[in-house]
Design a protein around this motif. Sequence first.
Motif, short mmCIF file in Angstrom:
data_model
loop_
_atom_site.label_atom_id
_atom_site.label_comp_id
_atom_site.label_asym_id
_atom_site.label_seq_id
_atom_site.Cartn_x
_atom_site.Cartn_y
_atom_site.Cartn_z
N GLY A 61 46.74 41.16 51.23
CA GLY A 61 46.80 42.51 51.61
C GLY A 61 46.89 43.79 50.78
O GLY A 61 46.55 44.83 50.83
N GLY A 62 47.92 43.47 49.76
CA GLY A 62 48.19 44.47 48.56
C GLY A 62 48.77 45.78 49.33
O GLY A 62 49.85 45.78 49.76
N THR A 63 47.76 46.89 48.89
CA THR A 63 48.11 48.13 49.26
C THR A 63 48.56 48.26 50.68
O THR A 63 49.44 49.14 51.16
CB THR A 63 46.98 49.23 49.02
N TRP A 64 48.13 47.30 51.74
CA TRP A 64 48.23 47.50 53.14
C TRP A 64 49.37 46.89 53.58
O TRP A 64 49.59 46.78 54.79
CB TRP A 64 46.74 47.18 53.89
N VAL A 65 50.32 46.15 52.68
CA VAL A 65 51.38 45.66 53.07
C VAL A 65 52.38 46.74 52.99
O VAL A 65 52.90 46.99 51.97
CB VAL A 65 51.88 44.28 52.18
N TYR A 66 52.82 46.93 54.24
CA TYR A 66 54.01 48.36 54.23
C TYR A 66 55.33 47.62 53.81
O TYR A 66 55.68 46.61 54.48
CB TYR A 66 53.90 48.92 55.72
N SER A 76 63.89 41.60 41.96
CA SER A 76 63.70 42.84 40.95
C SER A 76 62.39 43.09 40.52
O SER A 76 61.95 43.99 39.66
CB SER A 76 64.65 42.65 39.60
N GLN A 77 61.20 42.60 41.11
CA GLN A 77 60.01 43.05 40.91
C GLN A 77 59.80 44.34 41.65
O GLN A 77 60.09 44.36 42.87
CB GLN A 77 59.13 41.78 41.73
N SER A 78 59.04 45.19 40.81
CA SER A 78 59.00 46.66 41.62
C SER A 78 58.01 46.52 42.86
O SER A 78 57.19 45.69 42.87
CB SER A 78 58.63 47.60 40.61
N ILE A 79 58.29 47.25 43.74
CA ILE A 79 57.40 47.35 45.08
C ILE A 79 56.34 47.69 44.60
O ILE A 79 55.90 48.59 43.95
CB ILE A 79 57.90 48.34 45.95
N HIS A 80 55.15 47.16 45.20
CA HIS A 80 53.67 47.32 44.73
C HIS A 80 53.16 48.37 45.73
O HIS A 80 52.16 49.24 45.17
CB HIS A 80 52.80 46.14 44.90
N SER A 81 53.39 48.27 46.90
CA SER A 81 52.38 49.07 47.85
C SER A 81 53.01 50.56 47.73
O SER A 81 54.16 50.89 47.95
CB SER A 81 52.60 48.63 49.19
N HIS A 118 46.03 43.56 59.10
CA HIS A 118 45.50 42.58 60.24
C HIS A 118 44.08 42.10 59.83
O HIS A 118 43.66 40.86 59.70
CB HIS A 118 45.86 43.15 61.61
N TYR A 119 43.26 42.90 59.65
CA TYR A 119 41.95 42.90 59.17
C TYR A 119 41.63 41.68 58.21
O TYR A 119 41.22 41.06 57.83
CB TYR A 119 41.19 44.05 58.93
N LEU A 120 42.35 42.40 57.01
CA LEU A 120 42.47 41.42 55.72
C LEU A 120 43.23 40.09 55.95
O LEU A 120 42.63 39.09 55.36
CB LEU A 120 43.14 42.26 54.76
#
Length: 425
Positions: A61-66, A76-81, A118-120
């Motif tokens: 989902g990438g960007t769509w994961v809130y 410590s991985q930076s937040i992507h979305s 949900h769609y993805l």
Amino acid sequence: GCHNRKYSLQGGNDASKIMSRCLRVAVVGAGAAGLCAAQHVLSRQNTFSPPVVYELTNQVGGTWVYEERVGSHDNSQSIHSSMYRNLRTNLPKEVMMFPDFPFDQHLPSFLPHQEVLHYLERYSQQYGITPHIQFETKVEEVKPVTMEMEEGKVTWEVTSSGGQHGWRTETFDAVFVCSGHYSDPHLPSIPGLENFKGTLLHSHSYRCPESFAGQSVVVLGAGASGLDISIELAGVQAQVTLSHGRPPLRFPLPPQVQQAPPVSRVLEDGAVQFVDGGVARPQVLLLCTGYNLSFPFLGGAALGLQTICPFLHFHTQVQFALAVLEGVVSLPSPAEMEEEVRREMERNMAEGVEPRHLLKMDSAQWGYYQTLARMGGFRPPPPVTQSLYEEVWRQRQNHPQKYRQLNYRLISDIEWEVLEVQPER
Ligand code: FAD
């Protein structure tokens, strides 16, 4: 299975041996673009092995994961979305969808972000993509390797870390880079910014308006996020100064939103000064100044396009790229392609396009999709997509607070209609 690809191995003792194998494709990222690439690779099993999809996080989902939290995860991985809590899509689902995978028709046209996720997820399940994703696996490096045995053919070494396998390197015939470009905040260089004493943040780390209730906020930038967030902030009685370099916006904005020209500097006492000499002393400076293109694993290369219809764009580019790999399309030489890119850049700059906007496609996207489809021998997007996209764009320009109340329905490949008007949620 896959058996129709033949390479002759030349040189060495094996000169006469014909090897037949299918192409191996890696996909970096399981957002909308990566899922689309994986789906089309999976649908061509005669030519391609199942793809290997690398995904940094533990879900698609990438960007769509809130993500409610900002900054970085526990590891410590930076937040992507960059998603914010109340975001509703700025394209109606009828235009936003992958043409071969409609959204649930009972949903309104403009969706809360949860519905897109949900769609993805459904897309990934339905096309059998999920088993091919290596979750929690980070692509560290993508490197071209020239195969001496195969007439200078280039293959790609993908080095990844984490996941089930730890550090390892695998070799592919092609790599789809689908790692997104809304994660690395672009911070403008504002002289004296270090003097600012209030809260300074970028829209990448904005989640919801409540914590800004009643505060004075300078929002810098009137792109999609700057405008949407200003309207959200006005809804909690923040006093918003929307500072931007565009011609003054003429459409109705809430009374709590005033416009100002761009910020020129922050004075020693922390006041924000605008290019016309005006001064403000906001509690919050919110930078809605876009994102850097960042592909750390590629060693400096930069790709990407903006102001497009994203899912349709992925759908078209992926099919074109696969047509190239399948040999349906043969590309000109790299030198010819670079020359054409150079000429196009020059043409755009002569027309007054600013260098930072050279990757914006806007209305040029439609001709581009037609060209790719014609060359690649696949179905171009139906005309209805362009006409509805342009209609929504107009509505958005004129009614930024209200355009999401409309619902649309596609009637045919060329026609759409407006359904009943929904009250804004
Ligand atoms: P992403 O969704 O960012 O996915 C990239 C994936 O790659 C992520 O899962 C990430 O974890 C993974 N990844 C990154 N680096 C690595 C690595 N090194 N190794 C392994 N995995 C990696 N589009 C619309 O169509 N309609 C809208 O209304 C809309 N609203 C938007 C609102 C906001 C706030 C933003 C930021 C964007 C919006 N977009 C909208 C555009 C949106 O970005 C696209 O719709 C689309 O989601 C982009 O998909 P992507 O796959 O290119 O990138």
